[in-house]
Design an enzyme around this catalytic site. Structure first.
Site, PDB file in Angstrom:
ATOM      1  N   ASP A 165       0.853  -1.184   0.000  1.00  0.00           N
ATOM      2  CA  ASP A 165       0.000   0.000   0.000  1.00  0.00           C
ATOM      3  C   ASP A 165       0.895   1.243   0.000  1.00  0.00           C
ATOM      4  O   ASP A 165       2.035   1.189   0.478  1.00  0.00           O
ATOM      5  CB  ASP A 165      -0.885   0.055   1.252  1.00  0.00           C
ATOM      6  CG  ASP A 165      -1.912  -1.064   1.295  1.00  0.00           C
ATOM      7  OD1 ASP A 165      -2.277  -1.569   0.219  1.00  0.00           O
ATOM      8  OD2 ASP A 165      -2.342  -1.432   2.406  1.00  0.00           O
ATOM      9  N   ASP A 191      -5.414   3.111   2.368  1.00  0.00           N
ATOM     10  CA  ASP A 191      -6.320   2.159   3.009  1.00  0.00           C
ATOM     11  C   ASP A 191      -6.381   2.431   4.506  1.00  0.00           C
ATOM     12  O   ASP A 191      -5.349   2.659   5.157  1.00  0.00           O
ATOM     13  CB  ASP A 191      -5.866   0.724   2.768  1.00  0.00           C
ATOM     14  CG  ASP A 191      -6.210   0.222   1.371  1.00  0.00           C
ATOM     15  OD1 ASP A 191      -6.816   0.995   0.594  1.00  0.00           O
ATOM     16  OD2 ASP A 191      -5.860  -0.929   1.057  1.00  0.00           O
ATOM     17  N   ARG A 247     -13.204   2.168  -5.627  1.00  0.00           N
ATOM     18  CA  ARG A 247     -12.923   2.416  -4.212  1.00  0.00           C
ATOM     19  C   ARG A 247     -12.563   3.879  -3.963  1.00  0.00           C
ATOM     20  O   ARG A 247     -11.419   4.205  -3.645  1.00  0.00           O
ATOM     21  CB  ARG A 247     -11.809   1.497  -3.693  1.00  0.00           C
ATOM     22  CG  ARG A 247     -12.123   0.019  -3.838  1.00  0.00           C
ATOM     23  CD  ARG A 247     -11.026  -0.835  -3.229  1.00  0.00           C
ATOM     24  NE  ARG A 247     -11.317  -2.266  -3.374  1.00  0.00           N
ATOM     25  CZ  ARG A 247     -10.534  -3.241  -2.960  1.00  0.00           C
ATOM     26  NH1 ARG A 247      -9.384  -2.956  -2.355  1.00  0.00           N
ATOM     27  NH2 ARG A 247     -10.870  -4.513  -3.132  1.00  0.00           N
TER      28      ARG A 247
END
Length: 456
Positions: A268, A295, A348
């Protein structure tokens, strides 16, 4: 030490009749398919200045007939040089600068506006505003007060009120949203900064719980996730880039991450997890990574994600990682997402589980091939004042195997986009915030989001 300066120039013309004007596009002179402007106003502002560099934003108001494309010319008087631009193509020959429209902002109606910005260099002594501008060959004339060297600039206000069809104030750059709650988010506070230029120094500087301000300089290549401790402010100097790795905020508190470019991460880019609280992720540019760009999961709370630009990426932002994690997540995962630019990313933006209320406001969604926002697993998401352009599925309830949440949509603006799916109710927002008019969000966000737009 950085020096923040702001100067404004407002130039007003009366009608100046010009026909058959030639148009310079990409350095090629062509007979104008664009109408010549009969009158124009330009607002030029220096919004940030530091040793050797500065950021400026320019707003054009067309006071004449509608035009289908534009170029704006001006000359610098003290050796300034344009190094990069957004929302326009900018070229410079000697002191003369020419900015031309991009494919999406060429048309300006009567009393309409177009805005763009740029980074530039200066001589650290004098950075005066240009004395005049010309739009499609028509001079926009008016008074101006030049900036003063290394001091407080003088300001000449517009002689007529600025237009209401576009942004009239600088972008909001202070902390807003959930990260203001629970005691607020200050990061390393006023600690003396430490500058790092390699992965080893960065990894060492961001660890521990001592208050620290870390400045990233240059390009740092790394892999995996660097562990970030509590009470940290991580700031990018101009052009600072992290390649190949990301920052992991796990079981920590009070962290600020601003003005960095992340690309090609192999996990990430920014991961906030395991009960971390009071995190502000602001004015970063993120592209082309493996997994999530930003995230937030596993019971984390009181987070603001603001003024970031995401492009060339698929899984942009996850809020809540698993349908089976309600025991840890319910009552947490409260996040504000505002003034972010989702530039042709796929999905997302965010995908939400459990969090309520999650606040998604004043973001610009452009050509997102999957979907914009998904509310799932009894989450509560307020989607307001966003600008959706070429997005077939702006927002919906449920996603994949995840059951639906609630989503309240209000005051959004749609261009060639679907209408979205909403339903249910959302808990109230506890903090104060200013909502930009949805129709202006595209110009506001594209002028202000991403790294290099602030001088922290």
């Amino acid at each position: 030490m950085s020096v923040r300066r702001r100067a404004k120039l407002a130039a007003i013309t009366s009608a100046v009749a010009t026909t058959g004007a030639a148009l310079l596009v990409g350095g090629v002179l062509t007979a104008g398919t664009a109408h010549a402007a009969a009158g124009c106003r330009v607002t030029y502002s220096v919004d940030g200045q530091w040793q050797g560099g500065f950021t400026a934003n320019v707003a054009i108001t067309n006071l004449g007939d509608p035009i289908s494309s534009w170029n704006l010319r001006w000359s610098f008087g003290a050796g300034q040089q344009v190094s990069s631009a957004w929302n326009a193509n900018a070229t410079q020959s000697g002191s003369q600068v020419t900015a031309t429209n991009l494919d999406y902002n060429g048309a300006i109606g009567t009393n309409g506006t177009a805005s763009f910005g740029f980074n530039g260099t200066w001589n650290n002594s004098s950075n005066p505003v240009p004395s005049s501008f010309a739009l499609n060959g028509t001079t926009c004339t008016g008074g101006t007060a030049p900036t003063t060297p290394a001091g407080t600039p003088t300001v000449t206000p517009p002689s007529t009120p600025p237009p209401t069809s576009g942004p009239t104030t600088p972008p909001q750059t202070g902390l807003v949203g959930w990260a203001t709650q629970n005691g607020g988010t200050t990061g390393g506070g006023s600690s003396s900064p430490t500058t790092v230029t390699n992965a080893s120094a960065l990894s060492s500087a961001v660890r521990g719980t001592n208050a620290a301000v870390i400045r990233v300089s240059g390009t740092i290549s790394c892999s995996g996730m660097l562990q970030v401790g509590s009470n940290k402010t991580i700031l990018g100097n101009p052009g600072a880039t992290i390649v190949g790795c990301g920052l992991n905020v796990s079981e920590q508190h009070n962290v600020i991450i601003r003005n960095l470019t992340f690309r090609d991460w192999n996990d990430d880019a920014v991961n906030v997890q395991s009960g971390s609280t009071n995190v502000w992720i602001d004015h970063n540019t993120l592209s082309n990574g493996y997994d999530g760009a930003v995230d937030i999961k596993r019971g984390s709370d009181f987070v603001t994600v603001s003024w970031n630009r995401f492009f060339n990426h698929n899984k942009t932002m996850l809020l809540g990682h698993s349908d089976g994690n309600g025991g840890q997540d319910i009552g947490h995962l409260r996040v504000t997402y505002h003034h972010n630019w989702f530039d042709a990313t796929t999905q997302r933006h965010p995908r939400v589980r459990f969090g309520n209320p999650v606040h998604v406001y004043n973001n610009y969604y452009n050509s997102n091939g999957g979907y914009g926002v998904a509310s799932t697993m009894n989450a509560g998401v307020l989607v307001e004042g966003n600008y959706f352009e070429n997005v077939k599925d702006p927002y919906h309830l449920g996603e994949g195997d995840s059951g639906p949440g609630s989503l309240v949509a209000r005051n959004n603006y749609f261009v060639n986009s679907g209408s979205g799916q909403a339903g249910g109710s959302v808990a109230s927002i506890p903090y104060a915030y200013t909502l930009d008019t949805a129709s202006s969000v595209k110009s506001v966000v594209t002028a202000g989001a991403g790294a290099g737009r602030i001088n922290p």
